[in-house]
Design an enzyme around this catalytic site. Sequence first.
Site, PDB file in Angstrom:
ATOM      1  N   ARG A  16      -3.057 -10.181   5.170  1.00  0.00           N
ATOM      2  CA  ARG A  16      -3.481 -10.249   3.758  1.00  0.00           C
ATOM      3  C   ARG A  16      -2.368  -9.651   2.913  1.00  0.00           C
ATOM      4  NH1 ARG A  16      -5.753  -6.971  -0.046  1.00  0.00           N
ATOM      5  NH2 ARG A  16      -7.331  -7.869  -1.408  1.00  0.00           N
ATOM      6  N   LYS A  76       0.834  -1.205   0.000  1.00  0.00           N
ATOM      7  CA  LYS A  76       0.000   0.000   0.000  1.00  0.00           C
ATOM      8  C   LYS A  76       0.868   1.254   0.000  1.00  0.00           C
ATOM      9  CE  LYS A  76      -4.233  -2.097   1.651  1.00  0.00           C
ATOM     10  NZ  LYS A  76      -5.264  -2.249   2.671  1.00  0.00           N
TER      11      LYS A  76
HETATM   12  C1  8Y7 Z   1      -7.820  -4.782   2.167  1.00  0.00           C
HETATM   13  C2  8Y7 Z   1      -8.841  -5.606   1.693  1.00  0.00           C
HETATM   14  C3  8Y7 Z   1      -7.987  -4.473   0.045  1.00  0.00           C
HETATM   15  C4  8Y7 Z   1      -7.538  -4.802   3.557  1.00  0.00           C
HETATM   16  C5  8Y7 Z   1      -9.288  -6.449   3.781  1.00  0.00           C
HETATM   17  C6  8Y7 Z   1      -5.161  -3.521  -1.603  1.00  0.00           C
HETATM   18  C7  8Y7 Z   1      -9.908  -6.021  -0.520  1.00  0.00           C
HETATM   19  C8  8Y7 Z   1      -6.437  -2.815  -1.566  1.00  0.00           C
HETATM   20  N1  8Y7 Z   1      -7.282  -4.087   1.122  1.00  0.00           N
HETATM   21  N2  8Y7 Z   1      -9.573  -6.430   2.484  1.00  0.00           N
HETATM   22  N3  8Y7 Z   1      -8.942  -5.392   0.360  1.00  0.00           N
HETATM   23  N4  8Y7 Z   1      -8.303  -5.661   4.333  1.00  0.00           N
HETATM   24  N5  8Y7 Z   1      -9.978  -7.245   4.609  1.00  0.00           N
HETATM   25  O1  8Y7 Z   1      -4.151  -2.787  -1.707  1.00  0.00           O
HETATM   26  O2  8Y7 Z   1      -6.703  -4.090   4.103  1.00  0.00           O
HETATM   27  O3  8Y7 Z   1      -5.070  -4.747  -1.544  1.00  0.00           O
HETATM   28  S1  8Y7 Z   1      -7.834  -3.888  -1.592  1.00  0.00           S
END
Ligand code: 8Y7
Length: 289
Positions: A270, A236
């Site tokens: 994640r 990010k």
């Molecule tokens: C997150 C996410 C994204 C996060 C959860 C990216 C879909 C942006 N970020 N889901 N999703 N937590 N639970 O950079 O921080 O992956 S999308």
Amino acid sequence: MSLPDAGAAPVDEMSRVITLGRGRQSFSCPAIMGVLNVTPDSFSDGGRYDRPDQAVNHALRLCEDGADIIDIGGESTRPGAGDVSWEQELDRVIPIIEAVVSRADVSVSIDTSKPRVMREAVAAGAGLINDVYALRASDALETARELDTVVCLMHMRGTPRAMQTNPSYDDVVSEVRAFLEERVQACLDAGIPRENLIVDPGFGFGKTLDHNLSLLRGLQSLSELDLPVLAGFSRKSFVGKITGSGIDDRVFGSVAFALAAVREGVSIVRVHDVKATSDALKVWRAVYG
Ligand code: 8Y7
């Protein structure tokens, strides 16, 4: 807040196992959720895996690298992203979910906010719903209750399109916690069992670098909800703000963030770079057990 009974806690501190969905899914803790975006325009790996065979091969690779869960998303949530119809989202994700479920022994998570997509993804084999809107779309609570699957409730300020426009909080930690408490209560009121819930502070979603760092240092406050905490920070922009690295060069900063998050009590990370994160967590476990 009272301490949970030893056997009832979602995260067993002694054996370091995380159990979700009333015992139906368990992972060694910290668990790794690998990201698979099947969108032409995603923020960090957009367009690389938008052909079905590429996407499936990438998912299998993430499994080999040590992913416990594969999070499959067909709608980009990057700042400024446009809307995607549910038909388009289904076309993108369902074939991939079916292929991954049939070819790998891994839990699949569907990254969506749309009830229609939740239903079909779970029918295709997804065992988790990852909803960055925390089941705020109409019918989403009811759908999650009917599907009786694990749900990750994430905090986001505003909408992806506008969330990074001058985000401000009086106290980011208590505001994020209050939001998640409210969403947990909404789920319980809708009949979703507590054992199906995961919470996530939503790093980067309507937060400045300082907000993200305060949230990370304040994660203990979320652990007091007695629910597993998931965190997503991989590649990010705030990682790049710290290291000065571009989007393709944020692996090291992201891995460091994973270790800091685990130290602060996160149960699931994640990430895009599963191998790097998995190796770092193996070292962490060897040292701290
Ligand atoms: C997150 C996410 C994204 C996060 C959860 C990216 C879909 C942006 N970020 N889901 N999703 N937590 N639970 O950079 O921080 O992956 S999308």
